[in-house]
Design a protein around this motif. Structure first.
Motif, short mmCIF file in Angstrom:
data_model
loop_
_atom_site.label_atom_id
_atom_site.label_comp_id
_atom_site.label_asym_id
_atom_site.label_seq_id
_atom_site.Cartn_x
_atom_site.Cartn_y
_atom_site.Cartn_z
N LEU A 68 0.83 -1.20 0.00
CA LEU A 68 0.00 0.00 0.00
C LEU A 68 0.87 1.26 0.00
N TYR A 69 1.94 1.22 0.74
CA TYR A 69 2.88 2.34 0.75
C TYR A 69 3.52 2.51 -0.63
N VAL A 71 2.18 1.61 -3.59
CA VAL A 71 1.18 2.14 -4.52
C VAL A 71 0.99 3.64 -4.31
N GLU A 72 0.93 4.05 -3.06
CA GLU A 72 0.76 5.47 -2.76
C GLU A 72 1.90 6.30 -3.33
N ARG A 73 3.12 5.81 -3.17
CA ARG A 73 4.28 6.55 -3.68
C ARG A 73 4.29 6.58 -5.20
N PHE A 75 1.67 6.59 -7.27
CA PHE A 75 0.66 7.51 -7.77
C PHE A 75 0.97 8.96 -7.42
N THR A 76 1.83 9.18 -6.46
CA THR A 76 2.26 10.55 -6.16
C THR A 76 3.56 10.91 -6.89
N ASP A 78 6.48 9.62 -6.44
CA ASP A 78 7.67 9.44 -5.61
C ASP A 78 8.08 7.96 -5.68
#
Length: 312
Positions: A68-69, A71-73, A75-76, A78
């Motif tokens: 999850l971490y 995927v978040e990075r 899409f941002t 990073d």
């Protein structure tokens, strides 16, 4: 507008593909032997240092949390920092990927320039000496591995004749084209052979179709018949094959960039594998996979434009 709705449907169909790419990339990178901490600290790393590095990278958390971490990075934007080069992964990708895209584009153009006219000649001169010669020459190129073709071209045209540089990448646009010509030709040989054989067979199948005979009966010029009726319909299957071969071009580009010392994404990927640079491997894999997906999307759009029945 059937074409517009078809494009929208194809874009929506890419969403599960992107999710699947993220899952596969995350899992495969974790299955590689070794770990980033060992790559950063060396063979003499202390256990305490390894634990500290893993904690800073989030590798000590449960696998679901890590994903999850991750995927978040993504899409941002990073993608983390390179372990070996100490630079942001996004910066490295933006530096190296245009080189690879330029190489792939040149290879595709060269392959089309070779394949399309020679496929016409081979189809119109079917079972004649010119047809046999064209197919024979392309068969030789198709049977040789990419790295061997690259070494042959490098030895002959760069080392012996000195017509082209041995490797590297130029500064100006013209210099870049000059440096990338041999690597692009290396990739184009196999692709041109595949496209030529497919297009030749398609032209032979179309040239005797009833609508082509009707066009001849109307007294249309041969050029109009060949380009408006024969080529337009014969290209549909060839464009599909061309889109599918983009992935092979990217795979061959990894080898070709290594042979010709081209500072592209393929060369960066090889270096990252040896250095166990997980963030760079993840970023490159995602970027290349999405690039191939976009290529398939463009291929489908061109097919629907050539044959409106596909968009219905």
């Amino acid at each position: 507008m059937p074409l517009f709705s078809y494009v929208v449907r194809r874009i929506l169909q890419m969403i599960p593909t992107v999710v699947f790419i993220l899952v596969i990339t995350f899992v495969l990178i974790r299955l590689l032997p070794g770990d980033p901490a060992s790559a950063m600290l060396g063979d003499r790393a202390l256990d305490a240092d390894v634990i500290r590095i893993n904690a800073s990278l989030g590798l000590d958390k449960p696998i679901i949390v890590q994903f999850l971490y991750f995927v978040e990075r993504v899409f941002t934007g990073d993608l983390g920092n390179s372990i070996t080069l100490k630079l942001p992964v996004m910066t490295l990708i933006l530096q190296r990927l245009p080189v690879t895209l330029m190489l792939i584009s040149m290879a595709a153009v060269i392959a089309l320039v070779l394949a399309v006219p020679l496929a016409f000649v081979a189809a119109l001169k079917r079972e004649q000496a010119s047809d046999a010669a064209i197919r024979g020459v392309f068969q030789v190129g198709l049977s040789m591995p990419v790295f061997y073709i690259g070494i042959l071209l490098l030895t002959l045209f760069a080392a012996h004749l000195k017509w082209f540089p041995v490797g590297g990448f130029g500064d100006t646009f013209g210099s870049k084209l000059y440096h990338l010509f041999l690597p692009a030709l290396t990739l184009a040989v196999s692709l041109a052979a595949i496209l030529m054989r497919n297009l030749r067979a398609a032209i032979i199948g179309v040239i005797n179709a009833e609508y082509v005979e009707f066009a001849r009966a109307k007294g249309l010029r041969t050029r109009i018949i060949l380009f408006r009726h024969v080529l337009r319909n014969a290209l549909i299957s060839t464009i599909t094959l061309f889109g599918l071969q983009i992935g092979s071009l990217l795979g061959g580009g990894v080898i070709t960039e290594t042979v010709f010392a081209v500072p592209g994404a393929g060369r960066l990927m090889i270096d990252s594998i040896y250095g166990r640079d997980y963030p760079v491997l993840q970023g490159l894999t995602i970027a290349l996979a999405i690039l191939v997906s976009l290529t398939f999307l463009v291929t489908d759009i061109v097919q629907a434009w050539l044959d409106p029945r596909i968009a219905r």
